[in-house]
Design an enzyme around this catalytic site. Structure first.
Site, short mmCIF file in Angstrom:
data_model
loop_
_atom_site.label_atom_id
_atom_site.label_comp_id
_atom_site.label_asym_id
_atom_site.label_seq_id
_atom_site.Cartn_x
_atom_site.Cartn_y
_atom_site.Cartn_z
NE ARG A 237 69.48 53.98 65.29
CZ ARG A 237 68.95 53.25 66.38
NH1 ARG A 237 70.07 52.69 67.25
NH2 ARG A 237 67.85 53.02 66.66
CG HIS B 84 63.16 53.34 69.59
ND1 HIS B 84 63.97 54.05 69.18
CD2 HIS B 84 62.84 51.93 69.01
CE1 HIS B 84 64.25 53.09 67.90
NE2 HIS B 84 63.43 52.04 68.01
#
Ligand SMILES: Cc1cc2nc3c(=O)[nH]c(=O)nc-3n(C[C@H](O)[C@H](O)[C@H](O)COP(=O)(O)OP(=O)(O)OC[C@H]3O[C@@H](n4cnc5c(N)ncnc54)[C@H](O)[C@@H]3O)c2cc1C
Ligand code: SF4
Ligand code: SF4
Ligand code: FES
Lengths: 604, 259
Positions: A258, A238
């Site tokens: 994000r 990740h």
């Protein structure tokens, strides 16, 4: 046969109480069968509880344009086409229904203005698609399923660790042998079917978002039982794990940051992701910061910012920036939402991230950028299953959730795991019930397998001068991180394969102090064989796949090779001992029907 | 950095005592990190629970310097100087070291009558953010059972466990009671078998909740109000579910704690 230990008898035995195991239990229980769940921690604590951002389902609540076809396409492209297409298809079609069903069982998702389930943006998904509750979606999922399972009166064996599956004399699954953590006593389970729902393998890497539970027990037990594992080289790092303080290194920072407007910057303040847009994604990615910014409010007014490319792309980019000397003081890059959204917005949308940074790092994310870097997060690879039934090649054995392979191909899109759990957990429960109703089932219970597992488990108590399991685990994690990490190369992978042979010997020579009751050192000693078997498959897959694709990146073969896009590497063991020989072979991908292939063509 | 000394309770149901471990202190560590380092070196058999190491799973509950806390969210550098005491939760029977038998809580969970929603319309239920917001606060609960540990009704009176659900489950009943879809009436059960009346709103549970759930103000007090009213006026219940009164009951006024 009579088991010399505490013994239980069930129709459907589910190993694992994460989302996949719980959903399977509900389905099998609804069919009136005798169902039990076994979990090595307490009920409600499985990895699923940690999931943050959301579960992907093309419900079209935010963008009416969304539908299963687009979700299918996104999943296949995100997976670099290595997916079992049929799993991706079923998943895209069935996940909306599975999300709605959770509401009937009490889940409370965040809402849109008109009272529907709100959906959020995540990397690789064309439309806002993730049903969520703030940034604690996994908690909502596991609690809802747990409460449903409990209200149905399902038997749950907590803090009971399964050591090995048991067959009948014909090789069909007949149950398992386990031990109670609180007492250290052994216990056997006879069952007509076993569903593996044991989650992932991330604990074999040094920097990981995974807990002590993710030691790949289910992957290993399936392998030892004769089933095949595929795509084991495909590990998701990740892009955004915490890097500082060291004690929390690897802890996850949700992609929701994000999705909700956060951007990545290097030490020069540059939004570097614009320099890393692969050809495959160029047509759908913003060219400028202005265009990307317009997209957040209206997905038709601009294309998505490159921070929301699939995870493998972003993780590699961060890695390259850091290597080029443009990293942050602690070896990461900056994730900045503070300068882009109001403090009030951040606290409402990302409450647990706010607390996590405030309390563990002393960083106020409404004022400062976070320092982040890649962390080992998820394994795409797993037990090879039939898409429709979740059945493995061993009669009576099923697998669902992270332990199963195929659904996500070479790279998983965020949010596609939680929906995977409920779609295929349900299917596994259904097919186990079908198998039983058809009259199939084991004809015996091989006590020799039980005795072997018990003997292996107790060996470290008899060995006085062996190694501390914690030392072996630490060395293994460092070795895997260094040699089979995010960027790989032939010589290092070969080194790892060799080293794993030595680790197997060290695992044969462990010593455990203390008694059997709730002894974590002993428990770790019983985890290490799984970690070794699974890591061997990962290394073998990595050595064989001489290309870069999704969660498998080779420095010496930096490009994807279309030839390698036609098959998975499948691993099988000839003998059920954790250090015995592993056979690795190519296994052709399922051929996709024309109408689905068409969807992928059209969207190019 | 300086050293850290940790006094960890070691033992089992038969008894035990605190044992001291002194280690080098690392920057930014939480109590659970130090426990893990003790496990990895001096005491591989030191029993504790943990999963997420991020305050999300509620496994690592213990009493740190006497205060019920999560080991993974308690920074060592924020504790007063001097040895740190880590003991298991006192309200539950000891299994070993820091691990207690929390099955009481699972037994209480099994007694909760399930949600009973109306059939789902095509395309799903319609619920608005303001309908779900209250329930969402309670569903933040990570089942660390620290509130159960601190509640004097069971902490000091073992025999009350037979008829007292405790704050964790009062918020669960409150959540269901306020759930926009629920049609199940649990008020008699909560009053007669779950022991809501034993709670005298000391708010100790709210103080220890790592999720900052306002257990007393937002769950227990409104629940008391609804449950007590039900005794006198069962028909008013349905109407109240719809209108969501905010009237303070006599009961609530009577048990307001001292400021
Ligand atoms: C921090 C974090 C955030 C994430 N966020 C998201 C997200 O937002 N969206 C998303 O889709 N995915 C997310 N994921 C991924 C997703 O949470 C996991 O892939 C998923 O929860 C796995 O579920 P599972 O049911 O397969 O297994 P798990 O939830 O891992 O459960 C495994 C179960 O198996 C049991 N078990 C294992 N071995 C044994 C054994 N030997 N004996 C007995 N029991 C055993 C364990 O005790 C446990 O109960 C996230 C993952 C992490 C780590
Ligand atoms: S407020 Fe009630 S439930 Fe909470 S600790 Fe006090 S007595 Fe227990
Ligand atoms: S209400 Fe708070 S203190 Fe009680 S169990 Fe839940 S999270 Fe823990
Ligand atoms: S380890 Fe999960 S809350 Fe502490």
């Amino acid at each position: 046969m009579t088991s010399p230990y505490e013994h239980h008898d069930y129709d459907v035995l589910i190993i694992g109480a994460g989302g996949a195991g719980l959903r399977a239990a509900i389905e099998a229980k609804q069919r009136g069968l005798r169902v039990a769940i076994i979990t090595k921690s307490l009920l409600g604590k499985a990895h699923t509880v940690m999931a943050e951002g959301g579960m992907a389902a093309a419900m079209g609540n935010v963008y009416a344009e969304d539908n299963w076809q687009v979700h299918f396409r996104d999943t296949m492209r995100g997976g670099k086409m290595l997916n079992n297409y049929r799993m991706a298809e079923l998943h895209a079609k069935e996940s909306p229904e599975r999300v709605l069903e959770l509401e009937q069982w009490g889940a409370l998702f965040d809402r849109t203005k008109d009272g529907k389930i709100l959906q959020r943006d995540f990397g690789g998904h064309r439309y806002a698609r993730l049903a969520h509750v703030g940034d604690r979606t996994g908690l909502e999922l596991i609690r809802t399923l747990q409460q449903k399972v409990v209200s149905m009166g399902t038997d749950v064996f907590m803090e009971c660790k399964v050591l090995r599956l048991v067959h009948d004399e014909n090789g069909a699954i007949a149950g398992c042998v386990a031990y109670w953590r609180p007492t250290g006593e052994f216990v056997t389970f006879a069952a007509k079917t076993v569903i593996l729902a044991t989650g992932g393998v991330g604990k074999s890497w040094k920097f990981t978002s995974n807990s002590w539970e993710s030691t790949g027990d289910g992957h290993a037990m399936a392998l030892w039982a004769g089933a095949q594992l595929i795509d084991m080289e495909c590990i998701q790092f990740h892009p955004t794990g915490m890097v500082w303080p060291l004690s929390v290194r690897g802890l996850l920072v949700t992609e929701g940051v994000r999705g909700d407007g956060g951007v990545l910057r290097n030490s020069e303040g540059q939004r570097f992701m614009f320099n890393y847009v692969a050809d495959m994604f160029r047509a759908e990615t913003a060219e400028s910061e202005e265009e990307g910014d317009r997209w957040y409010d209206d997905h038709t007014a601009g294309r998505r910012p490159p921070e929301l490319l699939p995870r493998d792309e972003v993780a590699r980019a961060i890695n390259t920036e850091v290597k080029a000397g443009r990293g942050s003081p602690h070896g990461g890059v900056y994730l900045d939402i503070a300068s882009r959204r109001s403090a009030e917005f951040i606290r409402r949308r990302l409450p647990s991230m706010y607390h996590q940074f405030m309390e563990l790092a002393g960083v106020d994310i409404t004022r400062e950028a976070m320092e982040i870097g890649p962390t080992c997060h998820y394994i795409m690879g797993g037990v090879k299953v039939d898409a429709d039934t979740a059945a493995t090649s061993v009669p009576g054995l099923y697998a669902a959730g992270e332990v199963a392979g195929g659904m996500h191909g070479a790279n998983r899109l965020g949010g596609n795991s939680l929906s995977d759990l409920v779609v295929f957990g349900r299917r596994a429960g259904m097919s186990a019930a079908d198998y039983i109703e058809s009259g199939a089932g084991p004809t015996g219970f091989d006590l020799a397998e039980v005795q072997l597992a018990v003997k292996d488990a107790l060996a470290p108590f008899e060995n006085e001068n062996g190694e501390n399991p914690y030392d072996v685990q630490r060395d293994l994690q460092e070795m895997m991180q260094a040699n089979v990490g995010i960027i790989r190369t032939g010589s290092e992978i070969d080194f790892a394969i060799n080293a794993l042979g030595e680790f197997a010997e060290r695992v044969r020579n462990l010593s455990v102090k203390g008694g059997r009751a709730y002894n974590p050192g002993w428990n770790l000693a019983t985890d290490l064989p799984s970690m070794i078997s699974v890591s061997r498959c990962t290394a073998l897959g990595a050595a064989n796949r001489k290309e870069s694709r999704g969660g498998h990146t080779r420095d010496d073969f930096p490009k994807a090779d279309p030839e390698y896009g036609k098959f998975n590497f499948a691993h099988q063991m000839t003998n059920g001992s954790f250090d015995s020989e592993i056979r690795t072979e190519r296994s052709a991908l399922l051929a996709m029907p024309d109408e689905l292939a068409q969807l992928l063509e059209e969207a190019k | 950095m300086a050293n850290v000394t940790m006094r960890v309770w070691r033992g089992d149901a038969g008894g035990g005592d605190f044992e001291s471990y002194t280690l080098e202190q690392n920057e930014g560590e939480v109590v659970l990190d130090v426990i893990h380092r003790i496990q990895a070196t001096d005491a591989p058999d030191l029993a504790c629970r943990w999963n997420c190491k991020a305050g999300k799973c509620g496994s690592c509950s213990a009493e740190i310097n006497g205060k019920p806390s999560l080991m993974c969210m308690t920074r060592v550098d924020e504790l007063p100087e001097g040895p740190i005491t880590v003991a298991p939760m006192r309200t539950f029977p000891i299994i070993r070291d820091l691990v207690t038998d929390v099955s009481f809580n699972y037994a209480m969970a099994a007694k909760v009558p399930a949600l009973l929603p109306p059939p789902m319309p095509e395309g799903g239920y319609t619920m608005f953010q303001e309908d779900v917001a209250r329930g969402q606060e309670f569903r933040k609960c990570i089942e660390c059972f620290l509130c159960q540990d601190v509640c004097h009704v069971i902490r000091d009176h073992e025999d009350n466990k037979a008829h007292y659900a405790g704050p964790r489950f009062f918020i669960r009943y409150a959540e269901l009671e306020m759930h926009p879809l629920d049609t199940n009436d649990r008020r008699d059960l909560v009053r007669e078998e779950m022991g809501l009346g034993y709670c005298n709103i000391t708010k100790c549970c709210t103080e220890v909740c790592p999720e900052h759930i306002k257990i007393t103000d937002n769950a227990i007090i409104p629940l008391k109000e609804r449950v007590v009213d039900a005794q006198y006026d069962p028909v008013a219940w349905l109407g109240r579910k719809i209108r969501r009164r905010t009237k303070r009951s006599a009961d609530e006024a009577a048990v307001q704690p001292a400021p």
